[in-house]
Design a protein around this motif. Structure first.
Motif, PDB file in Angstrom:
ATOM      1  N   UNK A  50       0.844  -1.208   0.000  1.00 40.05           N
ATOM      2  CA  UNK A  50       0.000   0.000   0.000  1.00 40.05           C
ATOM      3  C   UNK A  50       0.876   1.254   0.000  1.00 40.05           C
ATOM      4  N   UNK A  51       1.962   1.253   0.765  1.00 38.52           N
ATOM      5  CA  UNK A  51       2.891   2.387   0.768  1.00 38.52           C
ATOM      6  C   UNK A  51       3.481   2.586  -0.627  1.00 38.52           C
ATOM      7  N   UNK A  52       3.967   1.499  -1.215  1.00 39.40           N
ATOM      8  CA  UNK A  52       4.586   1.597  -2.541  1.00 39.40           C
ATOM      9  C   UNK A  52       3.594   2.109  -3.570  1.00 39.40           C
ATOM     10  N   UNK A  53       2.408   1.555  -3.569  1.00 37.07           N
ATOM     11  CA  UNK A  53       1.380   1.950  -4.545  1.00 37.07           C
ATOM     12  C   UNK A  53       1.041   3.434  -4.402  1.00 37.07           C
ATOM     13  N   UNK A  54       0.881   3.894  -3.169  1.00 37.91           N
ATOM     14  CA  UNK A  54       0.520   5.297  -2.936  1.00 37.91           C
ATOM     15  C   UNK A  54       1.619   6.228  -3.442  1.00 37.91           C
ATOM     16  N   UNK A  55       2.862   5.896  -3.135  1.00 38.69           N
ATOM     17  CA  UNK A  55       3.979   6.756  -3.542  1.00 38.69           C
ATOM     18  C   UNK A  55       4.150   6.744  -5.055  1.00 38.69           C
ATOM     19  N   UNK A  56       4.064   5.562  -5.669  1.00 43.51           N
ATOM     20  CA  UNK A  56       4.195   5.473  -7.125  1.00 43.51           C
ATOM     21  C   UNK A  56       3.088   6.251  -7.812  1.00 43.51           C
ATOM     22  N   UNK A  57       1.875   6.164  -7.289  1.00 40.26           N
ATOM     23  CA  UNK A  57       0.755   6.925  -7.864  1.00 40.26           C
ATOM     24  C   UNK A  57       1.006   8.426  -7.756  1.00 40.26           C
ATOM     25  N   UNK A  58       1.681   8.839  -6.673  1.00 40.32           N
ATOM     26  CA  UNK A  58       1.881  10.269  -6.431  1.00 40.32           C
ATOM     27  C   UNK A  58       3.066  10.846  -7.211  1.00 40.32           C
ATOM     28  N   UNK A  59       4.196  10.112  -7.249  1.00 40.42           N
ATOM     29  CA  UNK A  59       5.410  10.691  -7.841  1.00 40.42           C
ATOM     30  C   UNK A  59       6.068   9.767  -8.867  1.00 40.42           C
ATOM     31  N   UNK A  60       5.404   8.672  -9.203  1.00 43.12           N
ATOM     32  CA  UNK A  60       5.973   7.764 -10.198  1.00 43.12           C
ATOM     33  C   UNK A  60       7.041   6.864  -9.597  1.00 43.12           C
ATOM     34  N   UNK A  61       7.449   5.858 -10.376  1.00 42.54           N
ATOM     35  CA  UNK A  61       8.460   4.927  -9.881  1.00 42.54           C
ATOM     36  C   UNK A  61       9.796   5.616  -9.658  1.00 42.54           C
ATOM     37  N   UNK A  62      10.143   6.569 -10.515  1.00 45.08           N
ATOM     38  CA  UNK A  62      11.401   7.294 -10.319  1.00 45.08           C
ATOM     39  C   UNK A  62      11.391   8.052  -8.996  1.00 45.08           C
ATOM     40  N   UNK A  63      10.258   8.642  -8.649  1.00 43.30           N
ATOM     41  CA  UNK A  63      10.147   9.329  -7.365  1.00 43.30           C
ATOM     42  C   UNK A  63      10.187   8.360  -6.196  1.00 43.30           C
ATOM     43  N   UNK A  64       9.548   7.199  -6.372  1.00 42.59           N
ATOM     44  CA  UNK A  64       9.605   6.183  -5.316  1.00 42.59           C
ATOM     45  C   UNK A  64      11.043   5.746  -5.070  1.00 42.59           C
ATOM     46  N   UNK A  65      11.840   5.647  -6.119  1.00 42.77           N
ATOM     47  CA  UNK A  65      13.210   5.143  -5.994  1.00 42.77           C
ATOM     48  C   UNK A  65      14.108   6.025  -5.140  1.00 42.77           C
ATOM     49  N   UNK A  66      13.589   7.165  -4.710  1.00 42.19           N
ATOM     50  CA  UNK A  66      14.342   7.977  -3.748  1.00 42.19           C
ATOM     51  C   UNK A  66      14.586   7.215  -2.447  1.00 42.19           C
ATOM     52  N   UNK A  67      13.759   6.188  -2.169  1.00 40.87           N
ATOM     53  CA  UNK A  67      13.971   5.405  -0.946  1.00 40.87           C
ATOM     54  C   UNK A  67      15.331   4.714  -0.953  1.00 40.87           C
ATOM     55  N   UNK A  68      15.885   4.474  -2.156  1.00 41.20           N
ATOM     56  CA  UNK A  68      17.140   3.726  -2.258  1.00 41.20           C
ATOM     57  C   UNK A  68      18.375   4.621  -2.295  1.00 41.20           C
ATOM     58  N   UNK A  69      18.203   5.941  -2.215  1.00 40.00           N
ATOM     59  CA  UNK A  69      19.357   6.822  -2.382  1.00 40.00           C
ATOM     60  C   UNK A  69      20.229   6.891  -1.134  1.00 40.00           C
ATOM     61  N   UNK A  70      19.647   6.700   0.045  1.00 32.94           N
ATOM     62  CA  UNK A  70      20.440   6.711   1.273  1.00 32.94           C
ATOM     63  C   UNK A  70      19.588   6.154   2.410  1.00 32.94           C
ATOM     64  N   UNK A  71      20.213   5.691   3.480  1.00 32.75           N
ATOM     65  CA  UNK A  71      19.423   5.211   4.622  1.00 32.75           C
ATOM     66  C   UNK A  71      18.479   6.268   5.182  1.00 32.75           C
ATOM     67  N   UNK A  72      18.867   7.543   5.076  1.00 26.75           N
ATOM     68  CA  UNK A  72      18.011   8.614   5.593  1.00 26.75           C
ATOM     69  C   UNK A  72      16.688   8.719   4.829  1.00 26.75           C
TER      70      UNK A  72
END
Length: 378
Positions: free
Chosen positions: A336-358
């Motif tokens: 549900x978290x992934x779907x909401x974020x992807x719907x809001x900012x796209x997969x590229x925006x979701x991939x910000x989760x992988x840029x750093x532990x922060x």
């Protein structure tokens, strides 16, 4: 059903069953493996031709699936793709025990560095008795697990880390129980596990961060056995109060949280948040491929979700005790978290989760993805 098992490199062990790599180990993994294999039920009876087709297709799909995952996520496009290891139930136990040993070694090293003086995590349990108990758990899970990516396993492919295990007899048994097309279901399973493999291989810091987070949790728990026991009566009263206010039990995880100090709970929250993100992201991806790749994907998801809720009384009890039900909730919350974020900012925006532990979501943000969006994307 027996797949051709891959060879698991032996871990150096002393005569007492403790690894040479970590003298502080409090669990005899050799005992755990032996116990699990003795207790484990055999796989389904499958005609040879059907078994061979299942094994061949799983190997092929383990490569094809990751190609689809890379297209959907945009991650790791230049990395090599390794064929998954198709295993039977005993070899899954060996692989899982190896991976858990590696993970706990790494985590305990972190814990020791943060809290010198030794561990009291297993209290009065001997390494042998702890191994027997772990073996009972592995025996139960060995008949259920469809696949697993072990980020600490040994890959046979240069440029890849970790080991992807696909448990052929369990996949065939589940596919038969669901009554869905065999190749569709096998691809669907491979999509989930390949997503996990890509998460760890495309995000260089994730493996160490996960082990380090677990080590922090263990460090917070070291020496706390007496405190935990002293808080048990209060925790049980609070658990009963939670149960009286709702239809569901807080389960073992809920009771553990009630027993913990604020620092312990914060460390556990970080582990739960990471695990929920990884599982939910994989569940989202395996469904996002659509009918072009898995024609019966909608039917598989519906039937598989219903099957997760099923089982007899003993099975449901064991699932609750082992935390399997909590893990099932993680799939739904993380997806549900992934779907909401992807719907809001796209997969590229979701991939910000992988840029750093922060940029990883907190446990609170998993349930409130807009909070994560505001924090990371403004």
């Amino acid at each position: 059903m027996n797949a051709r098992p891959s060879t698991l490199p032996p871990r150096p062990a002393d005569p007492g069953g403790n690894d040479a790599a970590g003298e502080h180990r409090a669990l005899d993994w050799n005992i755990a493996i032996g116990t699990a294999i003795r207790l484990m039920k055999p796989g389904p009876d499958v005609p040879r031709q059907e078994a061979e087709h299942a094994v061949r297709s799983l190997r092929r799909f383990s490569v094809e699936a990751e190609s689809h995952v890379r297209e959907i996520t945009g991650m790791g496009r230049d990395l090599p793709i390794a064929e998954g290891d198709v295993v039977d139930r005993p070899d899954w136990v060996r692989g899982a025990a190896h991976g858990l040993a590696e993970l706990t070694d790494a985590a305990l090293s972190t814990a020791d560095s943060q809290n010198p003086g030794g561990s009291d995590l297993l209290g009065g349990f001997s390494a042998r008795s702890a191994g027997v108990q772990a073996g009972v758990v592995l025996a139960y899970l060995g008949g259920k697990v469809l696949g697993q990516f072990d980020p600490f396993g040994r890959s046979r492919t240069e440029g890849q880390q970790g080991r992807l295990l696909l448990v052929a007899p369990n996949i065939v048994a589940a596919q038969r129980a669901l009554g869905v097309p065999g190749d569709d279901f096998r691809m669907w399973v491979c999509l989930h596990e390949s997503t996990h493999r890509l998460q760890f291989n495309a995000v260089p810091w994730l493996r160490e961060h996960f082990a380090g987070s677990l080590g922090t949790l263990l460090a917070e728990m070291e020496g706390a056995t007496g405190e935990l026991i002293s808080r048990l009566p209060t925790a049980l009263r609070e658990a009963r109060a939670v149960r009286s206010r709702s239809e569901s039990s807080p389960g073992v995880l809920g009771i553990i949280e009630l027993l913990q100090t604020p620092a312990q709970r914060a460390a556990l929250d970080r582990i739960i948040a990471i695990s929920t993100l990884l599982e939910g992201h994989a569940d989202h991806v395996m469904d996002a491929v659509g009918p072009q790749v898995v024609p019966s994907v909608v039917a598989i998801r519906q039937r598989f979700t219903e099957r997760r809720k099923g089982g007899g009384l003993l099975d449901r009890l064991l699932r609750g005790l082992l935390g399997v039900d909590a893990k099932i909730r993680q799939y739904a919350q993380g997806a549900a978290f992934t779907r909401h974020v992807v719907d809001a900012v796209g997969m590229a925006g979701f991939n910000a989760v992988w840029t750093s532990p922060d940029h990883l979501p907190t446990r609170s943000e998993i349930g409130n993805p807009d909070d994560w969006l505001r924090r990371v994307h403004g």
